[in-house]
Design a protein around this motif. Structure first.
Motif, PDB file in Angstrom:
ATOM      1  N   GLN B  40      56.058  86.777  63.617  1.00 20.18           N
ATOM      2  CA  GLN B  40      55.519  86.296  62.351  1.00 20.18           C
ATOM      3  C   GLN B  40      55.239  84.806  62.394  1.00 20.18           C
ATOM      4  O   GLN B  40      54.288  84.331  61.807  1.00 20.18           O
ATOM      5  CB  GLN B  40      56.526  86.577  61.225  1.00 20.18           C
ATOM      6  N   ALA B  41      56.098  84.057  63.090  1.00 19.32           N
ATOM      7  CA  ALA B  41      55.926  82.611  63.121  1.00 19.32           C
ATOM      8  C   ALA B  41      54.599  82.234  63.763  1.00 19.32           C
ATOM      9  O   ALA B  41      54.071  81.160  63.520  1.00 19.32           O
ATOM     10  CB  ALA B  41      57.077  81.969  63.875  1.00 19.32           C
ATOM     11  N   PRO B  45      47.468  80.914  59.513  1.00 19.20           N
ATOM     12  CA  PRO B  45      47.775  80.386  58.171  1.00 19.20           C
ATOM     13  C   PRO B  45      47.279  81.286  57.045  1.00 19.20           C
ATOM     14  O   PRO B  45      47.822  81.271  55.966  1.00 19.20           O
ATOM     15  CB  PRO B  45      47.050  79.030  58.125  1.00 19.20           C
ATOM     16  N   GLN B  47      47.724  84.231  56.640  1.00 23.61           N
ATOM     17  CA  GLN B  47      48.748  85.217  56.318  1.00 23.61           C
ATOM     18  C   GLN B  47      49.896  84.593  55.535  1.00 23.61           C
ATOM     19  O   GLN B  47      50.882  85.245  55.258  1.00 23.61           O
ATOM     20  CB  GLN B  47      49.295  85.823  57.623  1.00 23.61           C
ATOM     21  N   ALA B  48      49.762  83.304  55.174  1.00 20.61           N
ATOM     22  CA  ALA B  48      50.876  82.616  54.515  1.00 20.61           C
ATOM     23  C   ALA B  48      51.243  83.283  53.201  1.00 20.61           C
ATOM     24  O   ALA B  48      52.396  83.263  52.777  1.00 20.61           O
ATOM     25  CB  ALA B  48      50.517  81.153  54.288  1.00 20.61           C
ATOM     26  N   ASP B  49      50.241  83.890  52.522  1.00 19.44           N
ATOM     27  CA  ASP B  49      50.517  84.550  51.240  1.00 19.44           C
ATOM     28  C   ASP B  49      51.548  85.647  51.392  1.00 19.44           C
ATOM     29  O   ASP B  49      52.446  85.779  50.573  1.00 19.44           O
ATOM     30  CB  ASP B  49      49.223  85.144  50.676  1.00 19.44           C
ATOM     31  N   GLN B  51      53.786  85.809  53.575  1.00 24.14           N
ATOM     32  CA  GLN B  51      55.094  85.181  53.802  1.00 24.14           C
ATOM     33  C   GLN B  51      55.708  84.724  52.493  1.00 24.14           C
ATOM     34  O   GLN B  51      56.902  84.865  52.265  1.00 24.14           O
ATOM     35  CB  GLN B  51      54.937  83.987  54.741  1.00 24.14           C
ATOM     36  N   ILE B  52      54.834  84.148  51.634  1.00 22.71           N
ATOM     37  CA  ILE B  52      55.343  83.688  50.338  1.00 22.71           C
ATOM     38  C   ILE B  52      55.853  84.879  49.539  1.00 22.71           C
ATOM     39  O   ILE B  52      56.901  84.808  48.897  1.00 22.71           O
ATOM     40  CB  ILE B  52      54.242  82.924  49.560  1.00 22.71           C
ATOM     41  N   LYS B  55      59.164  85.774  50.657  1.00 20.45           N
ATOM     42  CA  LYS B  55      60.155  84.813  50.156  1.00 20.45           C
ATOM     43  C   LYS B  55      60.438  85.056  48.682  1.00 20.45           C
ATOM     44  O   LYS B  55      61.582  84.939  48.233  1.00 20.45           O
ATOM     45  CB  LYS B  55      59.640  83.389  50.346  1.00 20.45           C
ATOM     46  N   ARG B  89      57.258  82.414  42.352  1.00 18.91           N
ATOM     47  CA  ARG B  89      56.099  82.376  43.236  1.00 18.91           C
ATOM     48  C   ARG B  89      55.381  81.039  43.114  1.00 18.91           C
ATOM     49  O   ARG B  89      55.052  80.403  44.108  1.00 18.91           O
ATOM     50  CB  ARG B  89      55.139  83.516  42.908  1.00 18.91           C
ATOM     51  N   GLN B  93      54.838  78.187  45.960  1.00 17.46           N
ATOM     52  CA  GLN B  93      53.517  77.706  46.347  1.00 17.46           C
ATOM     53  C   GLN B  93      53.420  76.196  46.202  1.00 17.46           C
ATOM     54  O   GLN B  93      52.677  75.552  46.931  1.00 17.46           O
ATOM     55  CB  GLN B  93      52.431  78.387  45.496  1.00 17.46           C
ATOM     56  N   GLY B  95      55.702  74.328  46.984  1.00 14.95           N
ATOM     57  CA  GLY B  95      56.418  73.766  48.124  1.00 14.95           C
ATOM     58  C   GLY B  95      57.901  73.550  47.896  1.00 14.95           C
ATOM     59  O   GLY B  95      58.574  72.934  48.705  1.00 14.95           O
TER      60      GLY B  95
END
Lengths: 196, 188
Positions: B40-41, B45, B47-49, B51-52, B55, B89, B93, B95
């Motif tokens: 995953q790492a 970028p 695909q960051a959504d 990941q969020i 989280k 969320r 986002q 940060g």
């Protein structure tokens, strides 16, 4: 030796006391961490004049009540008579926080513009106050519930007592009843007012 | 006897083998999870959504729904739970990290919003109470057993032995058993 068999009885009585005390508590009430803390800052549109904003600073040097309500909230209807009474007797200024008037009624806002949603909020809230009576000095519109989160609102109605220095001194969960008014609110009001 | 020994050996060996297999499976799955995370790492970028989202769900499992108080905001469908998930969320986002978001929620709703009670002076009894009670119970049991053990070494002296025999005699006679003659002994 004889007294030893009384020990289980004693332990049982102790347990019964503990359980009896526990049964009187309401597990659903969540104590607010905001007591004695400064009121969360916000700026919301007023119901009577949506172009004007209201902030808690407008009520500085007054003791006032912030009442969170919505037209879809059945319990709010229950306490409304009490609020009208408080207003009639001029006990303390009431500011209404209209909470998620449209979203809370399960109306789908995904295809609604913010202006449209605000218009609908104003229409519904005004209609409700016109029919039920308006005890509020003014009402502000928390359309998406964000300000509610800042106040730790989790169940409407909720009422906050705020003092002259802008600190929250008391939070009441649920509708205000005659009992609440006489035995909790009025004494608290008296106490806060006499601090000067 | 020999059969029993053989069976118990078989059983213990079977348990041993099963444990090994389970441990191996566990090791394999944890390794594959670590590998997946590493993969995953290296995701682009875009695909960051996702990941969020992951989280958000992770954080949501640590926060309690104040309306349905036995659920986390991840599980609950109450309007407040949805609002709080959205708040989480948005903050992610923006940060903010997990600690900041948790502190934000606690500042507004108090410690009760944490699904896992925090370790504080006021919650020590909540955390350690059951273990304490267990220890007290075990201690009481140990004491009781020791008391009972003390009685085991009682030896009857001659007088007490005679008393016991007389009592047994009387009981045998009282049950009107004609064969009680075998118990008769000189009484003095």
């Amino acid at each position: 030796m004889k007294a030893r068999f009384l020990i289980p009885l004693f332990l049982f009585l102790l347990l019964a006391l503990l359980l009896g005390f526990g049964l009187r508590l309401d597990p659903r009430t969540v104590p607010s961490p905001l007591i004695d803390k400064p009121v969360p800052n916000f700026a919301l549109a007023r119901l009577d004049n949506p172009d004007k904003m209201f902030t808690p600073q407008n009520m500085e040097s007054q003791v006032w009540l912030l009442n969170v309500w919505a037209s879809w909230c059945v319990a709010c209807r229950q306490e409304h008579a009490m609020l009208v009474d408080i207003a009639k007797r001029n006990l303390v200024p009431l500011v209404g926080l209209n909470y998620k008037e449209v979203r809370g009624a399960n109306i789908d806002v995904r295809n609604m513009s913010t202006a449209d949603e605000q218009a609908l909020v104003i229409e519904r809230a005004q209609h409700w106050l016109n029919t039920q009576g308006d005890p509020y000095a003014l009402t502000v519109l928390d359309i998406d519930g964000r300000v509610g989160i800042d106040f730790g609102v989790y169940g409407v109605p909720e009422t906050f007592l705020i003092d002259t220095k802008g600190r929250i001194r008391y939070k009441h969960l649920g509708p205000i009843t005659q009992d609440t008014l006489d035995n909790i609110l009025l004494p608290k009001l008296h106490e806060v007012r006499n601090e000067g | 006897m020999k059969v029993e020994l053989h069976l118990s050996k078989l059983l213990s060996r079977a348990i041993y083998v099963c444990t090994l297999v389970l441990l191996a499976l566990f090791a394999l799955t944890s390794l594959s999870m670590v590998y997946a995370q590493e993969q995953q790492a290296q995701i682009a970028p875009g695909q960051a959504d996702a990941q969020i989202e992951a989280k958000v769900m992770h954080l949501s499992h640590t926060l309690r729904c104040l309306v349905c108080q036995n659920q986390s905001i991840a599980e609950s469908n109450a309007p407040l739970a949805i609002d709080l998930r959205n708040q989480v969320r948005e903050q992610l986002q923006d940060g903010r990290n997990e600690q900041e978001i948790t502190d934000y929620m606690v500042a507004r709703y108090g410690d009760f919003v944490l699904y896992r009670p925090p370790m504080k002076a006021t919650t020590l009894l909540l955390w350690f109470g059951p273990a304490l009670l267990l220890l007290v119970g075990l201690g009481a049991l140990a004491l009781k057993l020791r008391q009972r053990g003390a009685h085991k070494n009682l030896q009857l002296n001659a007088h007490e032995r005679k008393q016991a025999r007389n009592l047994l005699q009387r009981h045998a006679l009282a049950s009107s058993n004609p064969d009680s003659d075998s118990y008769t002994e000189s009484q003095s």
